[in-house]
Design an enzyme around this catalytic site. Sequence first.
Site, PDB file in Angstrom:
ATOM      1  N   HIS A 118      -5.364  -0.947  -4.897  1.00  0.00           N
ATOM      2  CA  HIS A 118      -5.804   0.151  -4.046  1.00  0.00           C
ATOM      3  C   HIS A 118      -6.601   1.121  -4.901  1.00  0.00           C
ATOM      4  O   HIS A 118      -6.166   1.509  -5.983  1.00  0.00           O
ATOM      5  CB  HIS A 118      -4.608   0.834  -3.385  1.00  0.00           C
ATOM      6  CG  HIS A 118      -3.879  -0.082  -2.453  1.00  0.00           C
ATOM      7  ND1 HIS A 118      -2.833  -0.885  -2.867  1.00  0.00           N
ATOM      8  CD2 HIS A 118      -4.083  -0.354  -1.144  1.00  0.00           C
ATOM      9  CE1 HIS A 118      -2.423  -1.609  -1.843  1.00  0.00           C
ATOM     10  NE2 HIS A 118      -3.155  -1.307  -0.787  1.00  0.00           N
ATOM     11  N   CYS A 175       0.781  -1.240   0.000  1.00  0.00           N
ATOM     12  CA  CYS A 175       0.000   0.000   0.000  1.00  0.00           C
ATOM     13  C   CYS A 175       0.815   1.293   0.000  1.00  0.00           C
ATOM     14  O   CYS A 175       0.459   2.216  -0.745  1.00  0.00           O
ATOM     15  CB  CYS A 175      -1.029  -0.002   1.124  1.00  0.00           C
ATOM     16  SG  CYS A 175      -0.675  -1.028   2.534  1.00  0.00           S
ATOM     17  N   LYS A 203     -12.786  -4.341   7.598  1.00  0.00           N
ATOM     18  CA  LYS A 203     -12.629  -5.142   6.383  1.00  0.00           C
ATOM     19  C   LYS A 203     -13.742  -6.169   6.227  1.00  0.00           C
ATOM     20  O   LYS A 203     -14.417  -6.538   7.192  1.00  0.00           O
ATOM     21  CB  LYS A 203     -11.280  -5.868   6.393  1.00  0.00           C
ATOM     22  CG  LYS A 203     -11.116  -6.845   7.559  1.00  0.00           C
ATOM     23  CD  LYS A 203      -9.813  -7.625   7.453  1.00  0.00           C
ATOM     24  CE  LYS A 203      -9.693  -8.626   8.604  1.00  0.00           C
ATOM     25  NZ  LYS A 203      -8.611  -9.599   8.399  1.00  0.00           N
ATOM     26  N   GLN A 241       0.700 -11.010  -3.709  1.00  0.00           N
ATOM     27  CA  GLN A 241      -0.720 -10.662  -3.609  1.00  0.00           C
ATOM     28  C   GLN A 241      -1.231 -10.056  -4.911  1.00  0.00           C
ATOM     29  O   GLN A 241      -0.504  -9.323  -5.582  1.00  0.00           O
ATOM     30  CB  GLN A 241      -0.939  -9.633  -2.496  1.00  0.00           C
ATOM     31  CG  GLN A 241      -0.680 -10.145  -1.104  1.00  0.00           C
ATOM     32  CD  GLN A 241      -0.913  -9.053  -0.074  1.00  0.00           C
ATOM     33  OE1 GLN A 241      -0.289  -8.008  -0.111  1.00  0.00           O
ATOM     34  NE2 GLN A 241      -1.825  -9.303   0.856  1.00  0.00           N
ATOM     35  N   ARG A 289       6.694 -11.232   5.196  1.00  0.00           N
ATOM     36  CA  ARG A 289       6.195 -11.103   6.569  1.00  0.00           C
ATOM     37  C   ARG A 289       6.797 -12.195   7.446  1.00  0.00           C
ATOM     38  O   ARG A 289       6.868 -13.361   7.035  1.00  0.00           O
ATOM     39  CB  ARG A 289       4.669 -11.175   6.598  1.00  0.00           C
ATOM     40  CG  ARG A 289       4.011 -10.036   5.849  1.00  0.00           C
ATOM     41  CD  ARG A 289       2.506 -10.106   5.893  1.00  0.00           C
ATOM     42  NE  ARG A 289       1.899  -9.116   4.996  1.00  0.00           N
ATOM     43  CZ  ARG A 289       0.603  -9.051   4.725  1.00  0.00           C
ATOM     44  NH1 ARG A 289      -0.226  -9.896   5.300  1.00  0.00           N
ATOM     45  NH2 ARG A 289       0.138  -8.128   3.897  1.00  0.00           N
ATOM     46  N   HIS A 329      -8.397  -0.894   0.109  1.00  0.00           N
ATOM     47  CA  HIS A 329      -7.412  -1.953  -0.115  1.00  0.00           C
ATOM     48  C   HIS A 329      -8.187  -3.211  -0.495  1.00  0.00           C
ATOM     49  O   HIS A 329      -9.213  -3.501   0.123  1.00  0.00           O
ATOM     50  CB  HIS A 329      -6.627  -2.281   1.157  1.00  0.00           C
ATOM     51  CG  HIS A 329      -5.964  -1.128   1.821  1.00  0.00           C
ATOM     52  ND1 HIS A 329      -4.593  -1.014   1.930  1.00  0.00           N
ATOM     53  CD2 HIS A 329      -6.468  -0.039   2.459  1.00  0.00           C
ATOM     54  CE1 HIS A 329      -4.290   0.084   2.596  1.00  0.00           C
ATOM     55  NE2 HIS A 329      -5.411   0.690   2.929  1.00  0.00           N
ATOM     56  N   ASP A 373      -2.782  -7.489  -5.420  1.00  0.00           N
ATOM     57  CA  ASP A 373      -3.108  -6.323  -4.615  1.00  0.00           C
ATOM     58  C   ASP A 373      -3.687  -5.195  -5.464  1.00  0.00           C
ATOM     59  O   ASP A 373      -3.294  -5.017  -6.614  1.00  0.00           O
ATOM     60  CB  ASP A 373      -1.842  -5.826  -3.919  1.00  0.00           C
ATOM     61  CG  ASP A 373      -2.104  -5.396  -2.488  1.00  0.00           C
ATOM     62  OD1 ASP A 373      -3.279  -5.249  -2.143  1.00  0.00           O
ATOM     63  OD2 ASP A 373      -1.137  -5.236  -1.728  1.00  0.00           O
TER      64      ASP A 373
END
Length: 582
Positions: free
Chosen positions: A327, A276, A411, A323, A305, A457, A325
């Site tokens: 945004h 992000c 979320k 991911q 992570r 997100h 991902d």
Amino acid sequence: MAKLETIRHSLSHIMAAAVQELFPKAKFGIGPAIDNGFYYDFELKRSLTPEDLPKIEKKAKQLIKKGLAFKKRKISKKEAQKLFKGQPYKLELIKEMKGGKIHVYETGDFIDLCKGPHVKSTKDLPSDVFKLTKIAGAYWKGSEKNQMLQRVYALAFSSKKELDEFLKKEAEAEKRDHRKLGKKLELFMIDEEFGQGLPLWLPKGAILRKIVMDFALNTYLNRGYELVSTPHIANLKLWKRSGHTDFYKESMFPPMRMKEIAKEEKDDYQLKPMNCPGHVKIYDSKIRSYKNLPLRLTEMGTVYRYERSGTLHGLIRVRSFTQDDAHIFCTPEQLHSEIVDMIDLTKYILNSFGFKEFEISLSIRDSKKKKEYLGSDKDWKLAEKALESALKSKKLSYTRYIGEAVFYGPKIDFLVSDAIGRKWQLTTIQVDFNFPEKFNLNYIDNKGKKKRPIMLHRALLGSLERFIGVLIEHYEGAFPLWLSPIQFMIIPVGSKHRSFAKKVAKSLKEQSFRAIVKDETETVSKKIREGEIQKIPYLLVVGDKEMKSQSVRVRKRGKGDIGIIKLSKFLKKVKIEQESKK
């Protein structure tokens, strides 16, 4: 009949009593009831083996037959310390207990610290409703600084029928274990020297990964997303500004101290745990107008992570993962429709991969622990309301979970059901009012004034590694045609048929199919067997008859030999199958 949790708790005491009889010098930890059964932790003079489990189980059943009473007593701390002399873990618990009196339960010769409740007697415990299943290491109180104990797990249910059904389901899950199938089908590997939690994709696995990524990414680009790419590391100052070093530190790898490499370096760097902040910087790279919104940025971003070694599990839980991902930066007026579109897109993506059933959870902030979250009360209420109203507008049922939100916003999570009914959390959609504030993001509204955008997100597949692990288990490695790394294996009967086999392969590849020719000097039956083990959807055998008629003898996975089909007709048939994603 006693409650199931009480039965499980009582059985844990009986198992401990059995261990005490078999290992008189055993030192006891704790033994709670858990989902599907119970466990007990022991310190023993030797390591238990799987062969010990039937012996312990047999002894436990013998104790049950004796009809032993569960006697509850209240004693003083001093009495308890005397009673549990030689039991260091019990003594440690006694020392931590508050109040003057301590509860103990006595069952035959076994005594344990316990508040209960328990059944009145072992007569109330059916001897055929439990089964000892496995042995694992467990640190005392879950701390790596403490002694490693041996944990014996057991299943326990209200009836033998329930136990048998669960064992059947477990056996099915064992068959589908993605770690075993990943090795058998040559999809991925984990190498200890390379690093725990860091999957290495083998050729067939890399193809599967690419198929999944390409389908998802192409879908997003067709739905108005714009492709970006961000580096794997970023300046530590960025992660401090974003709040990650304060609220997410335990899941981040240690910073790269650049001065250790070169003294003139002033800044430290950090492996990115999320994508992000990079997308935020791209948004902020120029002045944005309300006319440019919503801006949807997406990437297949690899993040890192920290996970404890003991929690790592194949592809499901790793330390490096990619991911899908994205945004989205939008105006408040666009927020509802963007969330609704994401929900629709989620359903389309999950359905395309064969997941038709799912549950939805809405995770919100625990208002009693505000210090654990960024942002104002007003922003949190707006964010939570936006997600909830979108779910209601789609008439979707969901469960609210207080305290399960991430530190920067609430979320929605989608939990899919696989082929044997297990639930897997995959998709996440999050509303974030905090990052735009922290990074001072703006857009110019229709009156020429600066306004703060709202940030969303979302990762629909979640982690690609986890998603593919779930996909392997869902299909038991027998992927539908469009997902199979190798879709066709062409098997020539003899050396004189190799040329035609290669022609068939070329025809398939020209149609963008993935095909190989199995032309080693082995028997046809052996090649067929190998293709079946590798779960290849179609095995095409070609000999004199097929070569003469420009046909293929088709063996379809799960159906066997379905006969000879003209190559041109077969190509049309599988093209339809490929496009239907069945």
